[in-house]
Motif scaffolding. Structure first.
Motif, short mmCIF file in Angstrom:
data_model
loop_
_atom_site.label_atom_id
_atom_site.label_comp_id
_atom_site.label_asym_id
_atom_site.label_seq_id
_atom_site.Cartn_x
_atom_site.Cartn_y
_atom_site.Cartn_z
N LEU A 199 -12.21 -0.37 -3.48
CA LEU A 199 -11.26 -1.70 -3.20
C LEU A 199 -12.58 -2.53 -3.36
O LEU A 199 -13.28 -1.52 -1.88
N ALA A 200 -12.67 -3.61 -3.66
CA ALA A 200 -13.86 -3.98 -3.92
C ALA A 200 -13.55 -5.59 -2.97
O ALA A 200 -13.04 -6.27 -3.69
N SER A 211 -14.48 3.40 -1.75
CA SER A 211 -13.90 3.95 -3.01
C SER A 211 -12.85 4.69 -2.21
O SER A 211 -13.13 5.29 -1.04
N LEU A 212 -11.44 4.93 -2.83
CA LEU A 212 -10.16 5.99 -1.63
C LEU A 212 -10.61 7.43 -2.80
O LEU A 212 -10.54 7.20 -4.41
N ALA A 260 0.65 0.83 -1.05
CA ALA A 260 -0.09 1.70 -0.36
C ALA A 260 -1.69 1.40 0.06
O ALA A 260 -2.19 1.78 1.62
N VAL A 261 -2.54 0.63 -0.14
CA VAL A 261 -3.89 0.45 -0.38
C VAL A 261 -3.90 -0.20 1.03
O VAL A 261 -4.81 -0.41 1.84
N GLU A 262 -3.01 -1.36 0.66
CA GLU A 262 -2.61 -1.87 2.46
C GLU A 262 -2.57 -1.50 3.17
O GLU A 262 -3.26 -1.82 4.47
N LYS A 263 -1.64 -0.87 3.47
CA LYS A 263 -0.93 -0.19 4.52
C LYS A 263 -2.46 0.79 4.65
O LYS A 263 -2.75 0.98 6.02
#
Length: 309
Positions: free
Chosen positions: A94-95, A108-109, A134-137
């Motif tokens: 996520l940048a 980094s996830l 999913a990333v936002e959550k």
């Protein structure tokens, strides 16, 4: 690569392009993806594609008169995705791109993070929207856009840059692929570079150590972007990129005048657990959101220098 980008590259090679004409034509073709510029966006996935953010600056070098003022840019959060040959997510970052294009903060996830019982690395293949949701959550951060690049392109890109400079704390040996690397600083190209980026077996922390390798490759390649190699890189992996519909890539790319300063860090995870879907990492959502907010706002350069496992 579409005809307009091809024309821009040809004209640039002859140093007779009028950037205002090229940019105007590209704006008229919004429904066509300007793949050279997409390369610049997706590069931070593994830095392989970062080159094309320099193309606007490359075009500008032949201008006879100053261009018209462009609209103010806004900070954007872009999900950068590195895909394997089955569209599973090998790399996920996520940048946050600053409005002036001077800096990018990256979190980094790990690909084995569990969200609602599912591994996050399987969601893109189901639907890109599932992955972004999913990333936002998990992070509490809105994803403005996403860009995905095939990781298999990294080997070729490393050759265009004359290799990837990496440093290992200790020798590593993958018992499955047999990829082996000595300790210390070294330059890797082609299949070796790709094997280095993908190795997780034989590493003390498995995929978490591989995430650190991805960050090291990102920072090294991004530092090598120049006007001279931007077009070659754009040509090299334009067919390996995909982005969400409706993204004004031209407008996004115009914020850059060269490679941005990059800070990188990794989302902390809890101890691994076993679920019906297999091994994975659970995440404390409240802690994750606080960590990501701070990392994207303040940046973290702790992984930019030094050796990795």
């Amino acid at each position: 690569m579409n005809d307009l980008i091809r024309q821009a590259i040809a004209a640039e090679a002859e140093e007779r392009v009028d950037s205002r004409t090229v940019l105007a034509d590209l704006h008229k073709a919004r429904k066509r993806k300007p793949l050279g510029l997409i390369v610049g966006v997706a590069a931070l996935t593994a830095a392989a594609a970062a080159a094309a953010v320099v193309i606007p600056a490359t075009i500008k070098k032949t201008e006879a008169t100053p261009p018209a003022a462009s609209a103010p840019q806004e900070t954007q959060n872009v999900l950068l995705i590195g895909l394997d040959d089955h569209n599973l997510t090998d790399a996920l970052m996520l940048a946050r791109f600053q409005a002036d294009g001077a800096a990018v903060s990256v979190v980094s996830l790990p690909r084995d993070v569990l969200v609602d019982g599912q591994k996050i690395n399987s969601l893109y293949a189901q639907a890109p929207g599932k992955l972004t949701a999913a990333v936002e959550k998990t992070t509490g951060t809105k994803v403005d856009h996403y860009a995905a690049v095939k990781m298999s392109a990294i080997g070729h890109i490393s050759e265009l840059f004359g290799g990837i400079a990496v440093c290992l704390k200790a020798p590593s040996n993958d018992p499955i692929t047999k990829a082996a690397f000595p300790a210390g600083r070294q330059v890797l190209q082609g299949a070796q570079a790709l094997a280095f980026l993908r190795q997780r077996h034989g590493l003390e922390n498995g995929d978490l150590d591989r995430t650190k390798r991805q960050q090291a490759v990102l920072v090294d390649l991004a530092s090598k972007i120049t006007k001279d190699n931007a077009l070659a890189v754009a040509r090299g992996i334009s067919g390996s990129i995909s982005v969400d519909e409706g993204w004004d890539l031209l407008g996004f790319a115009q914020r850059f005048t060269g490679p941005p300063a990059i800070s990188v860090t990794t989302l902390p995870v809890d101890a691994p657990v076993e679920r019906e879907t297999g091994f994975g990492f659970e995440v404390d959502t409240a802690k994750a959101r606080a960590f990501v907010d701070k990392a994207l706002t303040e940046g973290d350069r702790s992984t930019e220098a030094g050796c990795v496992r």
